[in-house]
Design a protein around this motif. Sequence first.
Motif, PDB file in Angstrom:
ATOM      1  N   ARG A   2      70.731  23.715   6.897  1.00 23.47           N
ATOM      2  CA  ARG A   2      70.158  24.709   7.791  1.00 23.47           C
ATOM      3  C   ARG A   2      71.105  24.933   8.960  1.00 23.47           C
ATOM      4  O   ARG A   2      71.764  24.015   9.414  1.00 23.47           O
ATOM      5  CB  ARG A   2      68.812  24.217   8.325  1.00 23.47           C
ATOM      6  N   GLY A   4      70.439  25.270  12.034  1.00 23.79           N
ATOM      7  CA  GLY A   4      69.992  24.580  13.240  1.00 23.79           C
ATOM      8  C   GLY A   4      68.575  24.972  13.547  1.00 23.79           C
ATOM      9  O   GLY A   4      67.971  25.769  12.852  1.00 23.79           O
ATOM     10  N   CYS A   5      68.015  24.377  14.571  1.00 29.28           N
ATOM     11  CA  CYS A   5      66.671  24.795  14.955  1.00 29.28           C
ATOM     12  C   CYS A   5      66.793  25.585  16.241  1.00 29.28           C
ATOM     13  O   CYS A   5      67.676  25.350  17.055  1.00 29.28           O
ATOM     14  CB  CYS A   5      65.718  23.614  15.074  1.00 29.28           C
ATOM     15  N   SER A   6      65.932  26.558  16.377  1.00 29.95           N
ATOM     16  CA  SER A   6      66.056  27.463  17.509  1.00 29.95           C
ATOM     17  C   SER A   6      64.892  27.293  18.461  1.00 29.95           C
ATOM     18  O   SER A   6      63.865  26.741  18.127  1.00 29.95           O
ATOM     19  CB  SER A   6      66.127  28.913  17.021  1.00 29.95           C
ATOM     20  N   SER A  17      77.324  25.201  26.271  1.00 25.57           N
ATOM     21  CA  SER A  17      77.044  24.396  25.089  1.00 25.57           C
ATOM     22  C   SER A  17      77.462  22.962  25.350  1.00 25.57           C
ATOM     23  O   SER A  17      78.407  22.712  26.080  1.00 25.57           O
ATOM     24  CB  SER A  17      77.816  24.935  23.887  1.00 25.57           C
ATOM     25  N   LEU A 106      67.271  23.923  26.440  1.00 23.55           N
ATOM     26  CA  LEU A 106      66.708  24.674  25.325  1.00 23.55           C
ATOM     27  C   LEU A 106      65.258  24.251  25.185  1.00 23.55           C
ATOM     28  O   LEU A 106      64.964  23.073  24.982  1.00 23.55           O
ATOM     29  CB  LEU A 106      67.476  24.381  24.036  1.00 23.55           C
ATOM     30  N   VAL A 109      61.680  24.008  21.072  1.00 21.92           N
ATOM     31  CA  VAL A 109      62.170  23.488  19.795  1.00 21.92           C
ATOM     32  C   VAL A 109      60.998  22.806  19.091  1.00 21.92           C
ATOM     33  O   VAL A 109      60.291  22.002  19.700  1.00 21.92           O
ATOM     34  CB  VAL A 109      63.343  22.512  20.017  1.00 21.92           C
ATOM     35  N   ASP A 129      73.475  24.684  22.045  1.00 19.14           N
ATOM     36  CA  ASP A 129      74.021  25.977  22.454  1.00 19.14           C
ATOM     37  C   ASP A 129      72.881  26.782  23.060  1.00 19.14           C
ATOM     38  O   ASP A 129      72.169  27.497  22.370  1.00 19.14           O
ATOM     39  CB  ASP A 129      74.635  26.694  21.251  1.00 19.14           C
ATOM     40  N   VAL A 134      70.176  27.705  20.131  1.00 22.26           N
ATOM     41  CA  VAL A 134      70.209  26.920  18.901  1.00 22.26           C
ATOM     42  C   VAL A 134      70.639  25.484  19.192  1.00 22.26           C
ATOM     43  O   VAL A 134      71.489  25.232  20.044  1.00 22.26           O
ATOM     44  CB  VAL A 134      71.170  27.560  17.873  1.00 22.26           C
ATOM     45  N   HIS A 136      72.360  22.744  16.923  1.00 28.50           N
ATOM     46  CA  HIS A 136      73.031  22.596  15.632  1.00 28.50           C
ATOM     47  C   HIS A 136      73.245  21.124  15.306  1.00 28.50           C
ATOM     48  O   HIS A 136      73.676  20.365  16.166  1.00 28.50           O
ATOM     49  CB  HIS A 136      74.429  23.242  15.663  1.00 28.50           C
TER      50      HIS A 136
END
Length: 158
Positions: A2, A4-6, A17, A106, A109, A129, A134, A136
Amino acid sequence: MRPGCSGRRHARAARRSRDRPPDRGNLSLLTSLLATPYAPEPATGRIAFLEDVGEAPYRVDRMLTQLRQAGWFDGVAGIVLGTWTGCGDLDAVFADRLVPLGVPILAGVPVGHGPRQLTIRLGAPVLLDAGALVLHPGVPDARGWRSGLPGAFAGETP
């Protein structure tokens, strides 16, 4: 693998980042260990991952304040905010307590408590990031993309 999760970047948070392993998890458990022989090391050089369930905003505010005063966030590389099931609206709390740290944040999530969740392997390399919204898994290659090191998120395969 995948991509990544956003999530969503917290308002006014830095858009940089960071490539570091995530550390910790449940806010109330983390805070309750401060000043005990089991107290976790500060998040220096790591991405702090935090989530909780059933805590009112004033309690989250108190716990984040306690962690800041204890120096736990000193030198943190970034912050990932998982799910906050049953905690109410925490945007103002996060803005007041975390944004002044000046690190990428972030939020949203899907990790923690809730019907839809991923599992993050603490200590596995990830790239936060916040500009692209995202998180990653893996390590950067020459182009800056993620490669290798499966397992940062549960259920991943190479």
